[in-house]
Design a protein around this motif. Structure first.
Motif, PDB file in Angstrom:
ATOM      1  N   GLN A 109       2.113  -6.721  -0.897  1.00 13.63           N
ATOM      2  CA  GLN A 109       2.317  -6.037   0.090  1.00 13.63           C
ATOM      3  C   GLN A 109       1.964  -4.582  -0.077  1.00 13.63           C
ATOM      4  O   GLN A 109       2.033  -3.989  -1.101  1.00 13.63           O
ATOM      5  CB  GLN A 109       3.847  -5.987   0.675  1.00 13.63           C
ATOM      6  N   GLY A 110       1.105  -4.116   0.720  1.00 12.01           N
ATOM      7  CA  GLY A 110       0.724  -2.708   0.557  1.00 12.01           C
ATOM      8  C   GLY A 110      -0.646  -2.769   0.023  1.00 12.01           C
ATOM      9  O   GLY A 110      -1.302  -1.644  -0.347  1.00 12.01           O
ATOM     10  N   ALA A 111      -1.105  -3.807  -0.694  1.00 12.17           N
ATOM     11  CA  ALA A 111      -2.442  -3.774  -1.535  1.00 12.17           C
ATOM     12  C   ALA A 111      -3.746  -3.510  -0.474  1.00 12.17           C
ATOM     13  O   ALA A 111      -4.584  -2.808  -0.909  1.00 12.17           O
ATOM     14  CB  ALA A 111      -2.570  -5.166  -2.151  1.00 12.17           C
ATOM     15  N   GLY A 112      -3.491  -3.808   0.658  1.00 15.41           N
ATOM     16  CA  GLY A 112      -4.824  -3.523   1.771  1.00 15.41           C
ATOM     17  C   GLY A 112      -5.233  -4.818   2.432  1.00 15.41           C
ATOM     18  O   GLY A 112      -6.169  -4.851   2.532  1.00 15.41           O
ATOM     19  N   LYS A 113      -4.498  -5.795   2.364  1.00 18.16           N
ATOM     20  CA  LYS A 113      -5.055  -7.277   2.737  1.00 18.16           C
ATOM     21  C   LYS A 113      -5.465  -7.262   4.125  1.00 18.16           C
ATOM     22  O   LYS A 113      -6.518  -7.549   4.645  1.00 18.16           O
ATOM     23  CB  LYS A 113      -3.703  -8.413   2.693  1.00 18.16           C
ATOM     24  N   THR A 114      -4.546  -6.450   5.139  1.00 21.79           N
ATOM     25  CA  THR A 114      -4.755  -6.536   6.598  1.00 21.79           C
ATOM     26  C   THR A 114      -6.038  -5.793   6.759  1.00 21.79           C
ATOM     27  O   THR A 114      -6.964  -5.943   7.474  1.00 21.79           O
ATOM     28  CB  THR A 114      -3.618  -6.165   7.244  1.00 21.79           C
ATOM     29  N   THR A 115      -6.059  -4.467   5.894  1.00 23.51           N
ATOM     30  CA  THR A 115      -7.223  -3.497   6.269  1.00 23.51           C
ATOM     31  C   THR A 115      -8.385  -4.420   5.839  1.00 23.51           C
ATOM     32  O   THR A 115      -9.581  -4.359   6.436  1.00 23.51           O
ATOM     33  CB  THR A 115      -6.860  -2.301   5.436  1.00 23.51           C
ATOM     34  N   LYS A 119     -12.138  -5.214   7.474  1.00 25.79           N
ATOM     35  CA  LYS A 119     -13.449  -4.720   6.969  1.00 25.79           C
ATOM     36  C   LYS A 119     -14.367  -5.950   6.710  1.00 25.79           C
ATOM     37  O   LYS A 119     -15.247  -5.926   6.837  1.00 25.79           O
ATOM     38  CB  LYS A 119     -12.950  -4.039   5.716  1.00 25.79           C
ATOM     39  N   ARG A 141       6.781 -10.006   9.297  1.00 20.28           N
ATOM     40  CA  ARG A 141       6.672  -8.836   9.687  1.00 20.28           C
ATOM     41  C   ARG A 141       6.091  -8.639  10.902  1.00 20.28           C
ATOM     42  O   ARG A 141       4.844  -8.873  10.928  1.00 20.28           O
ATOM     43  CB  ARG A 141       5.999  -7.962   8.708  1.00 20.28           C
ATOM     44  N   GLN A 147      -0.786  -5.509  13.736  1.00 20.20           N
ATOM     45  CA  GLN A 147      -1.690  -4.494  12.867  1.00 20.20           C
ATOM     46  C   GLN A 147      -2.896  -5.185  12.818  1.00 20.20           C
ATOM     47  O   GLN A 147      -4.085  -4.684  13.062  1.00 20.20           O
ATOM     48  CB  GLN A 147      -1.331  -4.118  11.404  1.00 20.20           C
ATOM     49  N   THR A 248      -8.958  -2.341  -3.763  1.00 19.79           N
ATOM     50  CA  THR A 248      -8.893  -1.268  -2.673  1.00 19.79           C
ATOM     51  C   THR A 248      -8.579   0.065  -3.134  1.00 19.79           C
ATOM     52  O   THR A 248      -8.276   0.115  -4.480  1.00 19.79           O
ATOM     53  CB  THR A 248      -7.819  -1.795  -1.649  1.00 19.79           C
ATOM     54  N   ASP A 251     -11.286   5.274  -3.270  1.00 20.56           N
ATOM     55  CA  ASP A 251     -11.447   6.676  -2.819  1.00 20.56           C
ATOM     56  C   ASP A 251     -10.162   7.482  -3.383  1.00 20.56           C
ATOM     57  O   ASP A 251     -10.485   8.675  -3.363  1.00 20.56           O
ATOM     58  CB  ASP A 251     -11.586   6.698  -1.454  1.00 20.56           C
ATOM     59  N   GLY A 274     -12.583  -1.342  -1.694  1.00 21.14           N
ATOM     60  CA  GLY A 274     -12.315  -0.586  -0.633  1.00 21.14           C
ATOM     61  C   GLY A 274     -12.464   0.968  -0.905  1.00 21.14           C
ATOM     62  O   GLY A 274     -11.895   1.405  -1.815  1.00 21.14           O
ATOM     63  N   VAL A 275     -13.024   1.619  -0.125  1.00 22.43           N
ATOM     64  CA  VAL A 275     -13.488   3.219  -0.202  1.00 22.43           C
ATOM     65  C   VAL A 275     -12.954   3.969   0.740  1.00 22.43           C
ATOM     66  O   VAL A 275     -13.116   5.132   0.661  1.00 22.43           O
ATOM     67  CB  VAL A 275     -14.824   3.339  -0.439  1.00 22.43           C
ATOM     68  N   SER A 276     -11.909   3.652   1.732  1.00 20.50           N
ATOM     69  CA  SER A 276     -11.508   4.521   2.669  1.00 20.50           C
ATOM     70  C   SER A 276     -10.513   3.579   3.501  1.00 20.50           C
ATOM     71  O   SER A 276     -10.275   2.153   3.609  1.00 20.50           O
ATOM     72  CB  SER A 276     -12.407   5.133   3.561  1.00 20.50           C
ATOM     73  N   GLU A 277      -9.721   4.281   4.346  1.00 20.48           N
ATOM     74  CA  GLU A 277      -8.865   3.593   5.126  1.00 20.48           C
ATOM     75  C   GLU A 277      -9.543   2.976   6.573  1.00 20.48           C
ATOM     76  O   GLU A 277      -9.000   2.149   7.170  1.00 20.48           O
ATOM     77  CB  GLU A 277      -7.753   4.491   5.702  1.00 20.48           C
TER      78      GLU A 277
HETATM   79  P1  GDP Z   1      -1.322  -5.326   3.180  1.00 17.05           P
HETATM   80  O1  GDP Z   1       0.303  -4.967   3.177  1.00 17.05           O
HETATM   81  O2  GDP Z   1      -1.677  -5.665   1.896  1.00 17.05           O
HETATM   82  O3  GDP Z   1      -1.724  -5.813   4.311  1.00 17.05           O
HETATM   83  O4  GDP Z   1      -2.007  -3.633   3.150  1.00 17.05           O
HETATM   84  P2  GDP Z   1      -2.523  -3.105   4.429  1.00 17.05           P
HETATM   85  O5  GDP Z   1      -3.832  -3.333   4.961  1.00 17.05           O
HETATM   86  O6  GDP Z   1      -1.625  -2.738   5.591  1.00 17.05           O
HETATM   87  O7  GDP Z   1      -2.692  -1.381   3.825  1.00 17.05           O
HETATM   88  C1  GDP Z   1      -1.787  -0.559   3.321  1.00 17.05           C
HETATM   89  C2  GDP Z   1      -2.204   0.949   3.271  1.00 17.05           C
HETATM   90  O8  GDP Z   1      -3.374   1.133   2.603  1.00 17.05           O
HETATM   91  C3  GDP Z   1      -2.548   1.303   4.796  1.00 17.05           C
HETATM   92  O9  GDP Z   1      -2.110   2.511   5.014  1.00 17.05           O
HETATM   93  C4  GDP Z   1      -4.059   1.243   4.503  1.00 17.05           C
HETATM   94  O10 GDP Z   1      -4.951   2.073   5.485  1.00 17.05           O
HETATM   95  C5  GDP Z   1      -4.417   1.692   3.108  1.00 17.05           C
HETATM   96  N1  GDP Z   1      -5.644   1.153   2.520  1.00 17.05           N
HETATM   97  C6  GDP Z   1      -6.153   0.192   2.679  1.00 17.05           C
HETATM   98  N2  GDP Z   1      -7.295  -0.149   1.886  1.00 17.05           N
HETATM   99  C7  GDP Z   1      -7.681   1.099   1.622  1.00 17.05           C
HETATM  100  C8  GDP Z   1      -8.758   1.817   0.848  1.00 17.05           C
HETATM  101  O11 GDP Z   1      -9.710   1.288   0.479  1.00 17.05           O
HETATM  102  N3  GDP Z   1      -8.574   3.073   0.952  1.00 17.05           N
HETATM  103  C9  GDP Z   1      -7.463   3.795   1.396  1.00 17.05           C
HETATM  104  N4  GDP Z   1      -7.485   5.177   0.948  1.00 17.05           N
HETATM  105  N5  GDP Z   1      -6.534   3.433   1.976  1.00 17.05           N
HETATM  106  C10 GDP Z   1      -6.641   1.912   2.191  1.00 17.05           C
END
Ligand code: GDP
Length: 296
Positions: A109-115, A119, A141, A147, A248, A251, A274-277
């Motif tokens: 969780q928080g790794a950036g899966k959904t984002t 992408k 959740r 999201q 991810t 950046d 991953g290089v930005s949000e």
């Molecule tokens: P999940 O719990 O694995 O689904 O994670 P989320 O996709 O919700 O991402 C968790 C947080 O990390 C969010 O605030 C995203 O905007 C941020 N995030 C994800 N990928 C990146 C990235 O490559 N760069 C930055 N700066 N933030 C990222």
């Protein structure tokens, strides 16, 4: 190549001046600096040991011992070995499957899966001209489902609705059925995150893998995770046949040593960074460039 490591090694070599030629023990001293650089970049200790052992033979060869600039020669070897370890040219997503090609997203969780799911959807729509459906199996959740809906819209992908009262397996099967009936090329499946490795959730994602038979199972990992990335990667590798890694938050200010650790532990290629949000903040992973970053 100018880097902090090159500077350190050049300084070491200067101290050796006056010797007829550099010796094996000088190379050992230089390797100690390489080891420090990797640890500073947060590469996990066992991975560093392994890596140093591998470059040692090469470093003791004539390339370094016989070189006029042994420090630079060693950095060259380390750079090449780092790039070769992290990259093997299998950068893009494999879609060679009877449509819909299923891509399963795994990670903490928080790794950036959904984002990353969004992408990737954008990448596949724009670069590969695919019709993409996304779905969330995160029944724990409700906010995660919402999201994914929001970011899928930004990506221009269709989102398949799911609700917290459903079983992830049923959601996956319903989405798969919908994707088939509506001729989607790709189905991206976001999954429930876990804060730490959790047996129950691991079993759940294994079951999802079994019913979906994905062509890609991507492990999404936060580059800022540093040393911990190794344990996480190992647990996911044991649970799932990973086909790729997305690193991810590159950046951020980490030197990204997690890339080497995760690559070595899983054996899976690092496909994207991953290089930005933002929704367009995804790049094809460049191993050579990343090697330079790790060495600092
Ligand atoms: P999940 O719990 O694995 O689904 O994670 P989320 O996709 O919700 O991402 C968790 C947080 O990390 C969010 O605030 C995203 O905007 C941020 N995030 C994800 N990928 C990146 C990235 O490559 N760069 C930055 N700066 N933030 C990222």
């Amino acid at each position: 190549m100018a880097s902090a490591l090159t500077d350190k090694l050049t300084r070491l070599v200067k101290e050796m001046r006056g010797q007829a030629r550099i010796t094996e023990s000088n190379v050992q001293d230089m390797l100690r600096e390489v080891r420090m650089a990797l640890l500073e970049a947060d590469v996990a200790l066992p991975v560093v040991r392994d890596f140093i052992a591998r470059v040692k033979d090469k470093a003791l060869g004539q390339e370094v011992l016989g070189s006029l600039k042994p420090g630079q020669a060693l950095v060259g070897i380390v750079n090449k070995e780092l790039a070769a370890t992290m990259g093997d040219g299998v950068a893009d997503i494999n879609l060679a499957a009877q449509p819909p090609a299923v891509i399963l997203m795994a990670g903490l969780q928080g790794a950036g899966k959904t984002t990353t799911t969004a992408k990737l959807a954008k990448h596949l729509i724009e670069k590969r001209k695919k019709k993409v459906l996304t779905v969330s199996g995160d029944v724990y959740r409700p906010a995660a489902i919402e999201q994914l809906k929001t970011v899928s819209k930004q990506a221009g992908a269709e989102w398949f609705a799911s609700t917290p009262d459903q079983k992830p397996r049923d959601i996956a099967l319903a989405a798969l059925d919908y994707a088939k009936k509506h001729y989607f090329d790709v189905l991206l499946v976001d999954t429930a995150g876990r804060l730490a490795i959790d047996e129950l959730l691991m079993q759940e994602i294994k079951d999802l893998h079994a019913v979906l038979n994905p062509v890609e199972t991507l492990f999404v990992v936060d580059a800022m995770q540093g040393q911990d990335a190794v344990n996480t990667a190992r647990a996911f590798k044991e649970a799932l046949p990973l086909t790729g890694i997305v690193l991810t938050k590159l950046d951020g200010d980490s030197r990204g040593g997690a890339a080497l650790s995760v690559r070595q532990v899983t054996g899976a290629p690092i496909k994207f960074a991953g290089v930005s949000e933002k929704i367009d903040g995804l790049e094809v992973f460049d191993a050579e460039r990343h090697a330079g970053r790790i060495l600092g």
